[in-house]
Design an enzyme around this catalytic site. Structure first.
Site, short mmCIF file in Angstrom:
data_model
loop_
_atom_site.label_atom_id
_atom_site.label_comp_id
_atom_site.label_asym_id
_atom_site.label_seq_id
_atom_site.Cartn_x
_atom_site.Cartn_y
_atom_site.Cartn_z
N VAL A 184 -9.04 1.91 -12.81
CA VAL A 184 -10.30 2.25 -13.48
C VAL A 184 -10.08 2.97 -14.82
O VAL A 184 -10.96 2.93 -15.68
CB VAL A 184 -11.25 3.10 -12.60
CG1 VAL A 184 -11.66 2.35 -11.36
CG2 VAL A 184 -10.67 4.44 -12.25
N ASP A 225 0.85 -1.19 0.00
CA ASP A 225 0.00 0.00 0.00
C ASP A 225 0.89 1.25 0.00
O ASP A 225 1.69 1.45 0.93
CB ASP A 225 -0.86 -0.06 1.27
CG ASP A 225 -1.79 1.11 1.42
OD1 ASP A 225 -1.72 2.06 0.61
OD2 ASP A 225 -2.61 1.08 2.35
N GLY A 250 -9.79 3.84 -5.71
CA GLY A 250 -8.46 3.30 -5.99
C GLY A 250 -7.39 3.90 -5.10
O GLY A 250 -7.61 4.19 -3.91
N ASP A 279 -6.08 6.81 -5.26
CA ASP A 279 -6.44 8.19 -4.91
C ASP A 279 -7.27 8.20 -3.62
O ASP A 279 -6.99 8.98 -2.69
CB ASP A 279 -7.24 8.78 -6.08
CG ASP A 279 -7.39 10.29 -6.04
OD1 ASP A 279 -6.68 10.93 -5.26
OD2 ASP A 279 -8.22 10.81 -6.81
N THR A 312 -3.65 2.21 -14.55
CA THR A 312 -3.84 0.76 -14.72
C THR A 312 -5.04 0.20 -13.97
O THR A 312 -5.30 -0.99 -14.00
CB THR A 312 -2.59 -0.03 -14.29
OG1 THR A 312 -2.39 0.15 -12.88
CG2 THR A 312 -1.36 0.40 -15.05
N1 AR6 Z 1 -1.45 1.49 -3.02
C1 AR6 Z 1 -0.83 1.26 -4.20
N2 AR6 Z 1 -1.49 0.98 -5.34
C2 AR6 Z 1 -2.84 0.95 -5.29
C3 AR6 Z 1 -3.57 1.18 -4.10
C4 AR6 Z 1 -2.81 1.47 -2.92
N3 AR6 Z 1 -3.39 1.72 -1.73
N4 AR6 Z 1 -4.89 1.07 -4.38
C5 AR6 Z 1 -4.99 0.77 -5.69
N5 AR6 Z 1 -3.77 0.69 -6.25
P1 AR6 Z 1 -6.51 3.46 -9.91
P2 AR6 Z 1 -6.27 5.03 -12.41
C6 AR6 Z 1 -3.37 0.41 -7.65
O1 AR6 Z 1 -7.85 2.97 -10.34
O2 AR6 Z 1 -6.47 3.81 -13.23
C7 AR6 Z 1 -9.56 7.23 -9.05
O3 AR6 Z 1 -10.90 7.19 -8.71
C8 AR6 Z 1 -4.35 -0.32 -8.53
O4 AR6 Z 1 -4.26 -1.73 -8.31
O5 AR6 Z 1 -6.35 3.91 -8.50
O6 AR6 Z 1 -5.17 5.99 -12.79
C9 AR6 Z 1 -9.06 8.64 -9.40
O7 AR6 Z 1 -9.75 9.63 -8.67
C10 AR6 Z 1 -3.87 0.08 -9.91
O8 AR6 Z 1 -2.82 -0.77 -10.38
O9 AR6 Z 1 -6.03 4.73 -10.84
C11 AR6 Z 1 -9.35 8.73 -10.87
O10 AR6 Z 1 -10.69 9.14 -11.12
C12 AR6 Z 1 -3.28 1.47 -9.71
O11 AR6 Z 1 -3.22 1.66 -8.30
C13 AR6 Z 1 -9.14 7.33 -11.37
O12 AR6 Z 1 -9.37 6.48 -10.24
C14 AR6 Z 1 -4.06 2.59 -10.32
O13 AR6 Z 1 -5.44 2.33 -10.25
C15 AR6 Z 1 -7.72 7.08 -11.84
O14 AR6 Z 1 -7.64 5.80 -12.40
#
Ligand code: AR6
Length: 172
Positions: free
Chosen positions: A121, A11, A33, A35, A119
């Site tokens: 959403v 994390d 995610g 964020d 990677t």
């Molecule tokens: N620590 C590390 N990596 C993580 C964690 C964590 N705690 N949680 C998830 N991941 P995403 P995006 C990974 O969807 O595709 C948000 O709502 C996850 O497995 O977080 O850039 C924002 O507000 C994946 O590999 O980001 C935007 O609206 C990676 O983080 C939108 O999502 C990125 O997944 C951005 O989408």
């Protein structure tokens, strides 16, 4: 090159780095995610700081403090939404890594952890995203010789395996 580049599974909110890189949205409004995890761990002051900045276009990066996080700073970058590959997604993703390093340099960050931007959403094909991320980082790092450690933070074993395989190509 002086920088240790590693992939690590876990994390990103736990990492005691100078800066962690958030996969934000262009409104900097928080979300799900990584964020969502970063905003929860940093506390409400992070959203206030993001509101002051106002927004960030895809491919760009902005910086806030880390507030309650162990990390000193959060760099918020906005990845491309995958639309099939003909909408400059590759270039925008590379720009996220390039501009995050540029922003980190304004505070001379010596340790930086990246989340796997786009990677989740945003739907970017994972293997392609990893290849772009590692290539861009290795292209940019010679400009920042004071960076001691750069971490690709992966949330699951599958991503970790992809990063490890890609990094192995560069360590020969
Ligand atoms: N620590 C590390 N990596 C993580 C964690 C964590 N705690 N949680 C998830 N991941 P995403 P995006 C990974 O969807 O595709 C948000 O709502 C996850 O497995 O977080 O850039 C924002 O507000 C994946 O590999 O980001 C935007 O609206 C990676 O983080 C939108 O999502 C990125 O997944 C951005 O989408």
């Amino acid at each position: 090159m002086n920088t240790q580049v590693v992939a690590w599974r876990g994390d990103i909110t736990q990492l005691n780095a100078d800066a962690i890189v958030n996969a934000a949205n262009s409104a900097l409004a928080g979300g799900g995610g990584v964020d969502g995890a970063i905003h929860r761990a940093a506390g409400s002051e992070l959203l206030q700081a993001c509101r002051k900045i106002g927004g960030c276009p895809p491919g760009q990066a902005v910086m806030t403090e880390g507030f309650k996080l162990p990390a000193k700073f959060v760099i918020h970058t906005v990845g491309p939404i995958w639309r099939g590959g003909d909408c400059d997604e590759n270039e925008i993703l590379a720009a996220c890594y390039r501009n995050s390093l540029r922003v980190a340099a304004t505070k001379v960050c010596k340790s930086i952890a990246f989340s796997a931007i786009s990677t989740g959403v945003y739907g970017f094909p994972k293997e392609q995203a990893v290849s772009i991320a590692v290539k861009e980082i290795y292209q940019q790092l010679p400009q920042y010789p004071y960076i001691e450690q750069l971490v690709f933070c992966c949330f699951d074993e599958g991503m970790l395996a992809l990063y490890d395989a890609e990094l192995a190509k560069y360590s020969a």
